[in-house]
Scaffold this motif. Structure first.
Motif, mmCIF file in Angstrom:
data_model
loop_
_atom_site.group_PDB
_atom_site.id
_atom_site.type_symbol
_atom_site.label_atom_id
_atom_site.label_comp_id
_atom_site.label_asym_id
_atom_site.label_seq_id
_atom_site.Cartn_x
_atom_site.Cartn_y
_atom_site.Cartn_z
ATOM 1 N N TYR A 255 0.837 -1.203 0.000
ATOM 2 C CA TYR A 255 0.000 0.000 0.000
ATOM 3 C C TYR A 255 0.876 1.260 0.000
ATOM 4 N N GLN A 259 1.799 4.506 -3.136
ATOM 5 C CA GLN A 259 1.503 5.937 -3.013
ATOM 6 C C GLN A 259 2.676 6.810 -3.452
ATOM 7 N N LYS A 262 2.802 10.726 -4.756
ATOM 8 C CA LYS A 262 1.695 11.577 -4.312
ATOM 9 C C LYS A 262 2.219 12.662 -3.366
ATOM 10 N N TYR A 264 2.909 15.444 -0.404
ATOM 11 C CA TYR A 264 2.781 15.589 1.041
ATOM 12 C C TYR A 264 1.779 16.696 1.330
ATOM 13 N N GLU A 269 -4.610 12.060 5.145
ATOM 14 C CA GLU A 269 -4.565 10.602 5.278
ATOM 15 C C GLU A 269 -4.917 9.906 3.963
ATOM 16 N N GLY A 270 -4.718 10.603 2.853
ATOM 17 C CA GLY A 270 -5.002 9.996 1.568
ATOM 18 C C GLY A 270 -6.431 10.244 1.127
ATOM 19 N N PRO A 271 -6.835 9.708 -0.007
ATOM 20 C CA PRO A 271 -5.990 8.861 -0.852
ATOM 21 C C PRO A 271 -5.101 9.621 -1.827
ATOM 22 N N GLN A 272 -5.257 10.939 -1.929
ATOM 23 C CA GLN A 272 -4.472 11.696 -2.897
ATOM 24 C C GLN A 272 -3.242 12.352 -2.291
ATOM 25 N N THR A 273 -3.301 12.712 -1.017
ATOM 26 C CA THR A 273 -2.169 13.341 -0.330
ATOM 27 C C THR A 273 -2.008 12.726 1.058
ATOM 28 N N TYR A 274 -0.790 12.831 1.593
ATOM 29 C CA TYR A 274 -0.485 12.230 2.896
ATOM 30 C C TYR A 274 0.505 13.100 3.664
ATOM 31 N N LEU A 279 0.359 8.371 6.076
ATOM 32 C CA LEU A 279 0.750 7.300 5.161
ATOM 33 C C LEU A 279 0.906 5.972 5.897
ATOM 34 N N GLN A 282 -2.516 4.611 7.350
ATOM 35 C CA GLN A 282 -3.408 4.113 6.305
ATOM 36 C C GLN A 282 -2.863 2.834 5.672
#
Length: 362
Positions: A255, A259, A262, A264, A269-274, A279, A282
């Protein structure tokens, strides 16, 4: 470099002790840029080239600012998690209050019905009616019902009392949770303000650099990470690391590595940024394990393991304040969300100061 920019870098030099950095400058493997040719007399005054030593000071200050932002992000995330829990508890207490009030209303109706029945019977208690009865058998049969009635009345009163006490306690608990919720909202706001301030300061410092200086700054960042990783590996720290990932660890690694690339974003918490702990939390959620949301709580609550026992999927906690976390993926490498302006990436596990290693699902 203009006068204002050099003043900014001079300030950075003061903050991170320029004397130490400048003393080490000759050993750095980067040449100073070629001096800018003298422009025609009509042009503006030439900029003084920025040395690698000065850029190193800027790099360290930017790194410090982002680290402080990361620590504030952890505080923000912790306050956010607490606020979610407290909101849920308040909702639960509100439901209990509604249910308790409905129960109390029903008990009051039953008590009222009993009072009205007594009134209709002339106000005499059941015992008096039985004593006045001319039928002995009826008296005996009724005695049992009287006893049952007394017990039921007593139980009714006790239940009403308990329900009223429960309602009062629920109200007190809800009030206390509300105060905590407000405190955490203030903590979130304070952390958010600090995050934005530190990031803005780092971005401003970096924006003052010319294009060539930014390239050299990026190279200094890569060089610093490489040297730290090489020094870490040279200690032989991975010589005894032989373990293989568990099934859950493989899922978490799959997982996290999916990512890569993608952006920061603090608090994400995602799904596009963390952010860093977004990260890792999740990734382990995808592997079927709920772990704490922040790097500091991951450090506190998860099982610590020695580096020699490290497995892919384990989390490496960085810096003395546990303000950064990454996932170990094997062969001395990690996957992590570094900082604002960067993307999820693969890096050397020893490229930052390691505080320790923890294992989810242990």
């Amino acid at each position: 470099m203009g006068t204002g920019k050099r003043g900014l870098i001079s300030a950075a030099v003061t903050v991170v002790c320029a004397v130490t950095v400048l003393a080490a400058a000759p050993s750095m493997a980067f040449a100073a840029p070629t001096p800018t040719p003298t422009p025609p007399a009509s042009a503006s005054a030439p900029s003084t080239p920025v040395t690698n030593a000065e850029l190193e000071v800027v790099r360290e200050k930017i790194d410090r600012l982002y680290r402080e932002a990361a620590a504030a992000t952890d505080a923000y995330n912790a306050a956010e998690e607490k606020a979610k829990q407290q909101s849920a508890e308040i909702v639960g207490l509100a439901n209990k209050i509604v249910q308790g009030q409905a129960r109390l209303d029903d008990l009051k109706k039953r008590a009222g019905a009993a009072a009205r029945a007594q009134y209709r019977s002339g106000g005499l208690p059941d015992e008096a009616h039985l004593m006045l009865s001319d039928n002995p058998q009826q008296f005996l049969d009724g005695a049992g019902r009287v006893l049952q009635g007394e017990r039921a009345t007593k139980a009714l009163i006790q239940e009403m009392t308990r329900t009223q006490q429960d309602l009062e306690q629920y109200a007190k608990d809800a009030s206390a949770q509300w105060k905590k919720l407000e405190a955490n909202r203030k903590a979130k706001a304070t952390a958010q303000k600090k995050i934005k301030k530190q990031i803005a300061a780092a971005e401003k410092l970096e924006s003052e650099l010319e294009k060539d200086e930014k390239k050299r700054l990026a190279e200094l960042e890569r060089q610093a990470a490489y040297e730290a990783q090489t020094a870490w590996l040279d200690t032989g720290v991975l010589d005894d690391v032989q373990g293989k990932a568990t099934a859950a660890g493989k899922k978490a690694v799959a997982y996290a590595t999916a990512q890569v690339g993608k952006p920061y974003e603090w608090g994400a918490e995602g799904p596009q940024t963390y952010d860093c702990s977004g990260l890792t939390s999740q990734a382990w959620l995808a592997a079927g394990d709920v772990i704490p949301r922040t790097s500091q709580e991951q450090w506190k609550q998860l099982k610590s393991v020695d580096v020699k026992d490290m497995l892919p999927g384990d989390l490496i906690i960085y810096f003395d304040d546990a303000s950064h976390v990454a996932m170990y993926i094997g062969d001395g490498a990690i996957v992590h969300a570094p900082r604002p302006g960067r993307t999820v990436t693969i890096a050397g596990a020893g490229s930052m100061p390691i505080l320790g290693v923890v294992r989810p699902g242990a």
